[in-house]
Design a protein around this motif. Sequence first.
Motif, PDB file in Angstrom:
ATOM      1  N   ALA A   1       0.791  -1.159  -0.042  1.00 29.48           N
ATOM      2  CA  ALA A   1      -0.139   0.045  -0.053  1.00 29.48           C
ATOM      3  C   ALA A   1       0.801   1.435   0.015  1.00 29.48           C
ATOM      4  O   ALA A   1       1.917   1.195   0.763  1.00 29.48           O
ATOM      5  CB  ALA A   1      -0.932   0.024   1.513  1.00 29.48           C
ATOM      6  N   ILE A   2       0.544   2.148  -0.886  1.00 33.61           N
ATOM      7  CA  ILE A   2       1.391   3.329  -1.048  1.00 33.61           C
ATOM      8  C   ILE A   2       0.378   4.665  -0.781  1.00 33.61           C
ATOM      9  O   ILE A   2      -0.514   4.389  -1.618  1.00 33.61           O
ATOM     10  CB  ILE A   2       2.172   3.419  -2.286  1.00 33.61           C
ATOM     11  N   ARG A   3       0.845   5.669  -0.324  1.00 32.89           N
ATOM     12  CA  ARG A   3       0.118   6.981  -0.280  1.00 32.89           C
ATOM     13  C   ARG A   3       0.986   8.005  -0.927  1.00 32.89           C
ATOM     14  O   ARG A   3       2.167   8.109  -0.560  1.00 32.89           O
ATOM     15  CB  ARG A   3      -0.239   7.352   1.298  1.00 32.89           C
ATOM     16  N   THR A   4       0.578   8.716  -1.838  1.00 31.77           N
ATOM     17  CA  THR A   4       1.003   9.550  -2.676  1.00 31.77           C
ATOM     18  C   THR A   4       0.261  10.845  -3.002  1.00 31.77           C
ATOM     19  O   THR A   4      -0.911  10.665  -2.789  1.00 31.77           O
ATOM     20  CB  THR A   4       1.555   9.160  -3.926  1.00 31.77           C
ATOM     21  N   GLN A   5       0.910  12.083  -3.488  1.00 31.35           N
ATOM     22  CA  GLN A   5      -0.049  13.070  -3.741  1.00 31.35           C
ATOM     23  C   GLN A   5      -0.670  12.851  -5.134  1.00 31.35           C
ATOM     24  O   GLN A   5      -1.726  13.129  -5.340  1.00 31.35           O
ATOM     25  CB  GLN A   5       0.832  14.381  -3.800  1.00 31.35           C
ATOM     26  N   VAL A   6       0.201  12.560  -6.136  1.00 28.10           N
ATOM     27  CA  VAL A   6      -0.152  12.525  -7.474  1.00 28.10           C
ATOM     28  C   VAL A   6       0.066  11.074  -7.795  1.00 28.10           C
ATOM     29  O   VAL A   6       1.369  10.372  -7.806  1.00 28.10           O
ATOM     30  CB  VAL A   6       0.334  13.348  -8.448  1.00 28.10           C
ATOM     31  N   LEU A   7      -0.731  10.208  -8.547  1.00 30.15           N
ATOM     32  CA  LEU A   7      -0.556   8.863  -8.906  1.00 30.15           C
ATOM     33  C   LEU A   7      -0.557   9.171 -10.606  1.00 30.15           C
ATOM     34  O   LEU A   7      -1.545   9.769 -11.202  1.00 30.15           O
ATOM     35  CB  LEU A   7      -1.510   7.837  -8.660  1.00 30.15           C
ATOM     36  N   ILE A   8       0.390   8.773 -11.445  1.00 31.09           N
ATOM     37  CA  ILE A   8       0.275   8.782 -12.945  1.00 31.09           C
ATOM     38  C   ILE A   8       0.378   7.402 -13.418  1.00 31.09           C
ATOM     39  O   ILE A   8       1.349   6.593 -13.041  1.00 31.09           O
ATOM     40  CB  ILE A   8       1.581   9.410 -13.533  1.00 31.09           C
ATOM     41  N   VAL A   9      -0.610   7.108 -14.072  1.00 31.11           N
ATOM     42  CA  VAL A   9      -0.790   5.748 -14.888  1.00 31.11           C
ATOM     43  C   VAL A   9      -0.011   5.916 -16.132  1.00 31.11           C
ATOM     44  O   VAL A   9      -0.829   6.344 -17.141  1.00 31.11           O
ATOM     45  CB  VAL A   9      -2.043   5.101 -14.873  1.00 31.11           C
ATOM     46  N   GLY A  10       1.070   5.193 -16.512  1.00 29.38           N
ATOM     47  CA  GLY A  10       1.351   5.216 -17.660  1.00 29.38           C
ATOM     48  C   GLY A  10       2.822   5.992 -17.700  1.00 29.38           C
ATOM     49  O   GLY A  10       2.914   7.000 -17.216  1.00 29.38           O
ATOM     50  N   TYR A  11       3.972   5.537 -18.202  1.00 27.78           N
ATOM     51  CA  TYR A  11       5.306   6.173 -18.131  1.00 27.78           C
ATOM     52  C   TYR A  11       5.877   6.368 -19.669  1.00 27.78           C
ATOM     53  O   TYR A  11       7.113   5.754 -19.704  1.00 27.78           O
ATOM     54  CB  TYR A  11       6.144   5.150 -17.240  1.00 27.78           C
TER      55      TYR A  11
ATOM     56  N   PRO B   1       6.539   9.121 -22.870  1.00 28.13           N
ATOM     57  CA  PRO B   1       6.904  10.312 -22.649  1.00 28.13           C
ATOM     58  C   PRO B   1       5.972  11.498 -22.141  1.00 28.13           C
ATOM     59  O   PRO B   1       6.701  12.146 -21.207  1.00 28.13           O
ATOM     60  CB  PRO B   1       7.336  10.676 -24.156  1.00 28.13           C
ATOM     61  N   VAL B   2       4.695  11.342 -22.353  1.00 28.04           N
ATOM     62  CA  VAL B   2       3.921  12.306 -21.474  1.00 28.04           C
ATOM     63  C   VAL B   2       3.981  12.099 -20.188  1.00 28.04           C
ATOM     64  O   VAL B   2       4.118  12.956 -19.349  1.00 28.04           O
ATOM     65  CB  VAL B   2       2.622  12.207 -21.952  1.00 28.04           C
ATOM     66  N   GLY B   3       3.683  10.885 -19.575  1.00 31.13           N
ATOM     67  CA  GLY B   3       3.870  10.554 -18.294  1.00 31.13           C
ATOM     68  C   GLY B   3       5.259  10.785 -17.552  1.00 31.13           C
ATOM     69  O   GLY B   3       5.166  11.271 -16.655  1.00 31.13           O
ATOM     70  N   GLN B   4       6.419  10.572 -18.225  1.00 33.82           N
ATOM     71  CA  GLN B   4       7.634  11.030 -17.805  1.00 33.82           C
ATOM     72  C   GLN B   4       7.425  12.532 -17.602  1.00 33.82           C
ATOM     73  O   GLN B   4       8.113  12.754 -16.533  1.00 33.82           O
ATOM     74  CB  GLN B   4       8.644  10.235 -18.898  1.00 33.82           C
ATOM     75  N   LEU B   5       7.304  13.013 -18.706  1.00 36.50           N
ATOM     76  CA  LEU B   5       7.552  14.528 -18.661  1.00 36.50           C
ATOM     77  C   LEU B   5       6.694  15.106 -17.326  1.00 36.50           C
ATOM     78  O   LEU B   5       7.171  15.935 -16.670  1.00 36.50           O
ATOM     79  CB  LEU B   5       7.272  14.965 -19.851  1.00 36.50           C
ATOM     80  N   LEU B   6       5.317  14.659 -17.365  1.00 33.42           N
ATOM     81  CA  LEU B   6       4.401  15.307 -16.188  1.00 33.42           C
ATOM     82  C   LEU B   6       5.158  14.961 -14.922  1.00 33.42           C
ATOM     83  O   LEU B   6       5.125  15.934 -13.902  1.00 33.42           O
ATOM     84  CB  LEU B   6       3.225  14.587 -16.427  1.00 33.42           C
ATOM     85  N   SER B   7       5.592  13.601 -14.697  1.00 33.03           N
ATOM     86  CA  SER B   7       6.394  13.020 -13.511  1.00 33.03           C
ATOM     87  C   SER B   7       7.311  14.075 -13.139  1.00 33.03           C
ATOM     88  O   SER B   7       7.692  14.336 -11.767  1.00 33.03           O
ATOM     89  CB  SER B   7       6.563  11.812 -13.228  1.00 33.03           C
TER      90      SER B   7
ATOM     91  N   PRO C   1      11.266  -0.421 -20.793  1.00 35.28           N
ATOM     92  CA  PRO C   1      10.708   0.628 -21.737  1.00 35.28           C
ATOM     93  C   PRO C   1      10.667   0.067 -22.869  1.00 35.28           C
ATOM     94  O   PRO C   1      11.448  -0.885 -23.390  1.00 35.28           O
ATOM     95  CB  PRO C   1      11.912   1.900 -21.754  1.00 35.28           C
ATOM     96  N   TYR C   2       9.803   0.563 -23.906  1.00 32.15           N
ATOM     97  CA  TYR C   2       9.521   0.155 -25.290  1.00 32.15           C
ATOM     98  C   TYR C   2      10.923   0.559 -25.899  1.00 32.15           C
ATOM     99  O   TYR C   2      11.138   1.592 -26.009  1.00 32.15           O
ATOM    100  CB  TYR C   2       8.166   0.683 -25.785  1.00 32.15           C
ATOM    101  N   PRO C   3      11.395  -0.278 -26.778  1.00 29.84           N
ATOM    102  CA  PRO C   3      12.920  -0.079 -27.242  1.00 29.84           C
ATOM    103  C   PRO C   3      12.917   0.559 -28.512  1.00 29.84           C
ATOM    104  O   PRO C   3      14.024   0.887 -28.911  1.00 29.84           O
ATOM    105  CB  PRO C   3      13.751  -1.592 -27.446  1.00 29.84           C
ATOM    106  N   LEU C   4      11.824   0.807 -29.299  1.00 30.89           N
ATOM    107  CA  LEU C   4      11.638   1.203 -30.391  1.00 30.89           C
ATOM    108  C   LEU C   4      10.829   2.427 -30.477  1.00 30.89           C
ATOM    109  O   LEU C   4      10.083   2.878 -29.868  1.00 30.89           O
ATOM    110  CB  LEU C   4      11.057   0.219 -31.553  1.00 30.89           C
TER     111      LEU C   4
ATOM    112  N   LEU D   1      14.565  11.323 -20.051  1.00 28.77           N
ATOM    113  CA  LEU D   1      13.819  11.629 -19.113  1.00 28.77           C
ATOM    114  C   LEU D   1      13.598  10.562 -17.969  1.00 28.77           C
ATOM    115  O   LEU D   1      13.303  11.143 -16.761  1.00 28.77           O
ATOM    116  CB  LEU D   1      12.197  11.423 -19.726  1.00 28.77           C
ATOM    117  N   THR D   2      13.963   9.363 -18.180  1.00 26.22           N
ATOM    118  CA  THR D   2      14.098   8.567 -17.105  1.00 26.22           C
ATOM    119  C   THR D   2      15.194   8.904 -16.106  1.00 26.22           C
ATOM    120  O   THR D   2      15.325   8.669 -14.874  1.00 26.22           O
ATOM    121  CB  THR D   2      14.352   6.902 -17.629  1.00 26.22           C
TER     122      THR D   2
END
Length: 534
Positions: A12-22, A24-30, A49-52, A123-124
């Motif tokens: 169980a984890i408590r966080t302020q923001v959960l982003i589903v999906g990592y 480029p957009v999820g990476q940048l937002l995080s 990570p997807y390699p292509l 980004l990672t």
Amino acid sequence: MTPVDGAVIPPAIRTQVLIVGYGPVGQLLSVLLAQGGTEVTVLERWPRPYPLPRAVAFDGESARILAAAGLGERVGAFGEPSGDYRWLDADGEELMHYEAYGPGLSGWPDSTSMYQPGLEEALTARGAELPSLRVIRGYRAVGLRSPGGDGATTVEAAGQEGERLAVTADWVVGCDGANSFVRANMDADFVDLGFRHDWLICDIAPRTPRTYRPNNLQVCDPARPRTAVSAGPGHRRWEFMKLDSETPEDLDKPDTVWRLLGECGVHPEDAVLERHAVYTFEARHARHWRAGRLLLAGDAAHLMPPFAAQGMSSGFRDAANLAWKLRLVLSGRADEGLLDTYTDERREHVRHAIGMSVSLGRIICQTDPETAREQAELMKALRRRSPGTAGQPSAVAALKDGFLHQGGAEADTGGELTPQGRVSAGARTGLFDEVVGTGFVLLSARAPGDLLTAGDNALLASLGVRTVWVRPAGTVCPAGTDMVADTGNVYLPYLSGKGAVAALVRPDFYLYGAASDGPALRVLLEEMAARLAG
């Protein structure tokens, strides 16, 4: 940041923001959130990570956003200016010609060709530098529980071996693609614009360095519409539209791929075929991007054909728009109603970008010879009227509604993307964001003490607004002060052209509003404070 391998993940984890999906957009937002201290957790269903590559370009505004996320010095490792872009008809006659080499409005090239795996790696790496960011790979979101009394939402996830994980967050953002789990739980259906074509995508790595002229090519040939573009340093992409007589399965066979590439002068001895796949280009967007504490960004909110290169760039704008608003809400400096403006602003922006992409696509994807000929003749006639190289038309429109000053005069109304130029302070000269920093900025053509009262300054400080007095080029501006010299001669002409002594710029670089004098500026600031309070 939780490492990909060997991490001990609590159930169980408590966080302020959960982003589903990592992606480029999820990476940048995080990164945009976590570098401001926000506690961010990311769930990514794939262990690696997807390699292509998928996307192959981003625009100047996106480059500025990436620089604000700490990637400015890393862009050259995975990107290069896109350079020239030519459209030809079936006979090889030129229909259009654009160039994107030097700095554009945002201080970066208007188009950068990039290798997406390199971008994601950068980004990672940036995310790994931020202690408030945790990335959990190999867990798929499978359930969502309604908010509790504090408004928090719990997302349940399942690991590769059936492990269970519950993440409770104040806000949940779906950056999880076209088949978004988060969107499905928002009941946010897509508006479909009815554009749909299958294209074969072929990514290659040339075996020896080669210069391509043009660097980016679009052939409007009704017998086979096709594209050849840079995919970043050391990589290139060819695209071929599926004809009605073909099936996706036949088109995607290696023999077919090499036959089509061979017709373009690319052979196995010349290049390594990194991948090939048939994609369906579509034009859709969600009706709303927020439902309570659930939000959408990137492909979860919109899909568009690639012809204006705005798919990923639009997702980056989502991240930039959403990040500063979430930070203000989480810090208590803004009412959560501010997040309603996210849909208002981004949806209209995306509609414009999709509309332009579809308009270009209807020209490119034309397979009727007579219609294609008529289109080509019209485009050549337009070129004869305006010969020479043009700048690529923008797929980005000014904001019309949302968190903007709606003044009585056009000059003080907000919504436009503001320029970025070079400034100097002390011994340092560079782009404005590098020298001054990012966040809310009040640009002033006069000494701030002549415009602002003590109360104004207190209000600005409470909102985290930087006040910057812009002086003429050549002015000596000591480091550590609120002055910069307008070395690139961008900001003073910008303010003068608006009849303004000051302009308030949002953290995503859009103009909140401008003011012609001190009293007008005071009204602008008080209005912004009142709107943030809800």
